[in-house]
Design an enzyme around this catalytic site. Structure first.
Site, PDB file in Angstrom:
ATOM      1  N   ARG B  71       1.338   3.905  -5.211  1.00  0.00           N
ATOM      2  CA  ARG B  71       2.134   4.636  -6.197  1.00  0.00           C
ATOM      3  C   ARG B  71       2.261   3.887  -7.516  1.00  0.00           C
ATOM      4  NH1 ARG B  71       7.200   6.380  -3.539  1.00  0.00           N
ATOM      5  NH2 ARG B  71       5.819   6.276  -1.769  1.00  0.00           N
ATOM      6  N   THR B  72       2.431   2.572  -7.465  1.00  0.00           N
ATOM      7  CA  THR B  72       2.565   1.845  -8.725  1.00  0.00           C
ATOM      8  C   THR B  72       1.275   1.950  -9.523  1.00  0.00           C
ATOM      9  OG1 THR B  72       4.116   0.337  -7.676  1.00  0.00           O
ATOM     10  CG2 THR B  72       3.185  -0.367  -9.756  1.00  0.00           C
ATOM     11  N   LYS B  99     -14.600 -14.801  -3.064  1.00  0.00           N
ATOM     12  CA  LYS B  99     -15.816 -15.540  -3.395  1.00  0.00           C
ATOM     13  C   LYS B  99     -15.491 -16.909  -3.989  1.00  0.00           C
ATOM     14  CE  LYS B  99     -18.345 -11.288  -4.376  1.00  0.00           C
ATOM     15  NZ  LYS B  99     -18.504 -10.346  -5.483  1.00  0.00           N
ATOM     16  N   ARG B 121      -0.673  -6.874 -10.835  1.00  0.00           N
ATOM     17  CA  ARG B 121       0.109  -7.079  -9.610  1.00  0.00           C
ATOM     18  C   ARG B 121      -0.543  -8.211  -8.831  1.00  0.00           C
ATOM     19  NH1 ARG B 121       2.568  -2.963  -5.295  1.00  0.00           N
ATOM     20  NH2 ARG B 121       3.994  -2.829  -7.036  1.00  0.00           N
ATOM     21  N   HIS B 151       9.704  -7.170 -10.675  1.00  0.00           N
ATOM     22  CA  HIS B 151       9.012  -5.889 -10.764  1.00  0.00           C
ATOM     23  C   HIS B 151       9.758  -5.115 -11.842  1.00  0.00           C
ATOM     24  CE1 HIS B 151       6.581  -2.573  -9.929  1.00  0.00           C
ATOM     25  NE2 HIS B 151       6.789  -2.391  -8.640  1.00  0.00           N
TER      26      HIS B 151
END
Lengths: 425, 341
Positions: B71-72, B99, B121, B151
């Site tokens: 959703r974000t 990697k 994020r 947040h």
């Protein structure tokens, strides 16, 4: 070779000397302190120390030189050169190299490399258990014969208390010194800073005070039971000082040291996720810092060390919790310690004692003094000179210090090792 | 080690405008109100037939998600598109880092593609700060959640939702319930509520889910719902992650639900007109009863709608601040260094 150091303020806590005079060195050893040369003495070389402090070379109880194993972070040659530039003439190295210092060959390799570089006396600390695994006893006697001056399991866990007890009993048999860097594995497993208001605010996993105090308590009880010669390295909590004080009152002969950054910084300084302050043990609360400073004054803490941990640049280039802990500290040990004098916590001779005689006594060395007859390990520094901490000024490969870019007061001018000039500005 | 003022100023231009949006902490009530007002105007616009403004036309926004999110990510994507930006979504959680590439290298690579804004994020607290400080000072960085730290857009959309329903913050009592310890949402909400002048901020949780010294953020701590919910105007439930049951933090979901799950019975302790919020995704029967989640006092779906508007507001404000700043840059790291320490 005769060297005379002229006109400096000579501070030697062992002899309670604090006077302006000349220091006469003869064939690598201290000959005399005075205003006139001893009879028949001719100086080959003269060092002008007017307005400078002349003191015993510093003794640093805990450093990582990174060699063997992590030479991208530091080498014995680079880090011992940095030590000499910091006025250090003797240092102890961590057994947590790769391979680990649990065989005589590794201990000898470190000393050979150090001797080749020729900057400082490097005394390895051996691993208490094989591979620092905390299970099987390392060959302590053989390691001692190969030059190890003490033993530690570093910050790696000794989960099995019986194994720890056996290790201490064995060390006690041969009167070996065991250094505890107390940290409970479970309580410190995920954390990256002190568990307190700052960690709560920043959402960083905390390492509670109990991570140290639980382990200090367990070790003190086993020290008492076994009678082993014991020392606690780099304490970070006020409560640890209280525990050690209480044990000493019961007659236990334990000593302790503190890393200089724990005397100056605290968790509140970890602003904006500044990874240069990521260090283990973590910077604790202002109250802990006050307790440590008090412990220094009352002599529960009889030495200050650098806990030098050089890192390569990328080790600190990540979000705080993902960076490697450690502060590069050899070259800032003296100037940062001088802040304690400026802050009027202790007098200069007392401070010099914490950096020279104090650590020498813990190790049972006869150095750390300017008494006649001992090897001439000498530090000459200008207490008023300022310098800026940066890539150009630091010789260490590790530029990872929270004081990077800062201007510090107190600069080493010259370091002598056994009467030989190993560093001169 | 830089002085605290430097870090407080990191997301602001010298004139006090947003140039990054990393955390609520340290921002002024005026600025937060400006975000809410700007968002309000976008709320109206989002209800129109044509849902697009040209504020970010010609700009490229990269959504860098080092941690999974639905959703974000989608609301940030929609927000950027409604501002007319070009959008690049990158799910990096499994590609580069596995990697062995460092975060810094990943960011440098993306910077070379000339993006104008990074929406980030990351699972590590402080990741957004790290990126804004060390990697891409000229790119606007929007924090879409960093570890347990912050947040901020979620907190602001919650503030917008509260303001829409309650008008003013001054007389409000707000309770935040559940896993405070691991919650970046809770930390940002606490800062936002305090700055906007909420009357009382409460947290309700067992000690295992509360950070030590949480009171220092200006909250009252409760461990029982019956006392903590009494007379509150807003109840914010937090998501409880299932992984928490595998450690010694909680014995079971059912025990948590019986003690802290928001049921109609427990909601009765709050004021009769109290609203119920949740940042989602919700665990029905773990932290909230379905009848409450779907009930008349739930504003959970309003939150989602407001999320797009708030993100549009923050993105447009940061972009204009960043543009002004690059024209007249003055507050540099070197000038901030002092010799005081």
């Amino acid at each position: 070779m005769n060297i005379v150091i002229e006109g400096g303020r000579i501070i030697d806590p062992a002899q309670k000397i604090d006077t302006v005079a000349n220091l006469y060195i003869h064939q690598g050893t201290i000959l005399a302190i005075g205003h006139e040369p001893p009879e028949g003495y001719f100086a080959d070389d003269t060092l002008d120390a007017r307005n400078k402090i002349v003191c015993p070379g510093l003794i640093d109880l805990f450093t990582h030189l990174r060699e063997p194993g992590a030479t991208q972070k530091g080498s014995i040659a680079s880090e011992t050169a940095a030590a000499a530039a910091g006025g250090i003439t003797t240092l102890l190295t961590s057994p947590a190299t790769s391979p680990i210092v649990d065989t005589p060959a590794v201990a000898e390799l470190i000393q050979d490399r150090a001797a080749d570089a020729g900057f400082v006396r490097v005394l390895p600390i051996g691993a208490l258990t094989r591979g620092l695994q905390g299970e099987q006893l390392a060959p302590l006697h053989a390691l001692t014969r190969s030059g190890c001056v003490a033993f530690t399991n570093a910050r790696l866990p000794m989960v099995d208390s019986l194994a720890l007890l056996r290790c201490l009993e064995y060390a006690a048999t041969f009167d070996l010194l065991v250094i505890f860097q107390a940290q409970d594995a479970g309580l410190s497993r995920k954390g990256c800073m002190h568990d307190g208001a700052s960690s709560a605010r920043m959402g960083l996993e905390g390492i509670p005070e109990a991570a140290e105090t639980i382990e200090v308590s367990r070790c003190l009880l086993l020290i008492e039971q076994t009678g082993v010669r014991a020392h606690f390295g780099q304490l970070s909590c006020e409560r640890s000082i209280q525990l050690i004080d209480a044990a000493r009152k019961r007659g236990l002969q334990v000593t302790a040291d503190v890393a200089i950054h724990h005397l100056l910084l605290c968790d509140e300084d970890v602003n904006g996720f500044d990874s240069s302050l990521h260090v283990q043990p973590p910077l604790r609360s202002p109250l802990d810092r006050a307790g440590l400073r008090q412990g220094l004054v009352t002599d529960t803490l009889s030495a200050i060390c650098s806990d030098h941990q050089p890192l390569d640049v990328i080790a600190k280039q990540a979000p705080f919790s993902e960076t490697e802990p450690g502060i590069s500290g050899l070259e800032t040990l003296l100037p940062l310690s001088l802040k304690l004098v400026e802050q009027k916590l202790i007098e200069l001779p007392q401070l010099i004692e914490k950096l020279t005689l104090g650590p020498a006594k813990i190790l049972g060395l006869d150095s750390g003094t300017l008494q006649s007859g001992v090897q001439a390990d000498v530090c000459i520094f200008d207490p008023e000179a300022t310098w800026t901490v940066n890539d150009q000024s630091l010789l260490s490969m590790g530029k990872n210090t929270p004081y990077y870019g800062h201007s510090l007061k107190g600069r080493v001018d010259c370091t002598l090792l056994g009467g030989r000039i190993v560093f001169k500005r | 080690m830089l002085p605290k003022e430097y870090y407080d100023a990191i997301q602001l231009t010298p004139e006090g405008q947003l140039k990054h949006f990393l955390t609520i902490e340290g921002l002024s009530p005026l600025l937060l109100t400006e975000i809410l007002d700007t968002a309000d105007s976008f709320v109206d616009m989002n209800a129109q037939q044509v849902k697009k403004v040209p504020l970010l036309r010609g700009k490229t926004v990269a959504n860098l998600f080092f941690e999974a999110s639905t959703r974000t990510l989608s609301t940030f994507e929609l927000a950027a598109k409604r501002l007319s930006a070009d959008v690049l979504n990158l799910n990096i959680s499994t590609s580069s880092t596995s990697k062995g590439e460092t975060l810094k290298d990943t960011l440098m690579t993306l910077q070379a593609m000339h993006c104008d804004m990074f929406v980030v994020r990351h699972s590590a607290s402080g990741a957004a700060h790290f990126i804004a400080q060390h990697v891409t000072p000229d790119v606007a960085v929007i924090n879409a959640g960093d570890g347990r730290h912050a947040h901020p857009t979620q907190a602001m959309l919650d503030m917008l939702t509260i303001r829409q329903h309650k008008g003013d913050f001054k007389n409000l009592k707000v309770a935040i319930v559940g896993d405070i310890l691991h919650s970046r949402v809770a930390r940002s909400e606490i800062h936002a509520l305090r700055i906007l002048g909420a009357n009382e901020i409460r947290v309700i949780a067992p000690a295992t889910l509360l950070p030590k010294h949480i009171e220092s953020l200006g909250v009252k701590v409760f461990t029982e719902m019956s006392r903590g919910l009494r007379d509150v105007d807003v109840v914010i439930m937090l998501r409880l992650q299932r992984e928490r049951m595998q450690t010694a933090l909680l014995p079971s979901e059912s025990e948590f639900y019986s003690l802290y799950g928001l049921t109609e019975n427990k909601l009765a302790y709050a004021k009769p007109d109290a609203i119920v919020m949740h940042p989602g995704p919700i665990n029905r029967g773990v932290e909230i009863e379905s009848r409450v989640a779907d009930g008349p006092r739930s504003v959970i779906l309003n939150q989602v709608t407001n999320g797009i508007a708030v993100r549009m507001a923050v993105m447009s404000m940061a972009m204009s601040g960043q543009q002004l700043n690059t024209q007249s840059s003055s507050f540099t790291e070197s000038s901030a260094r002092t010799e005081s320490l």
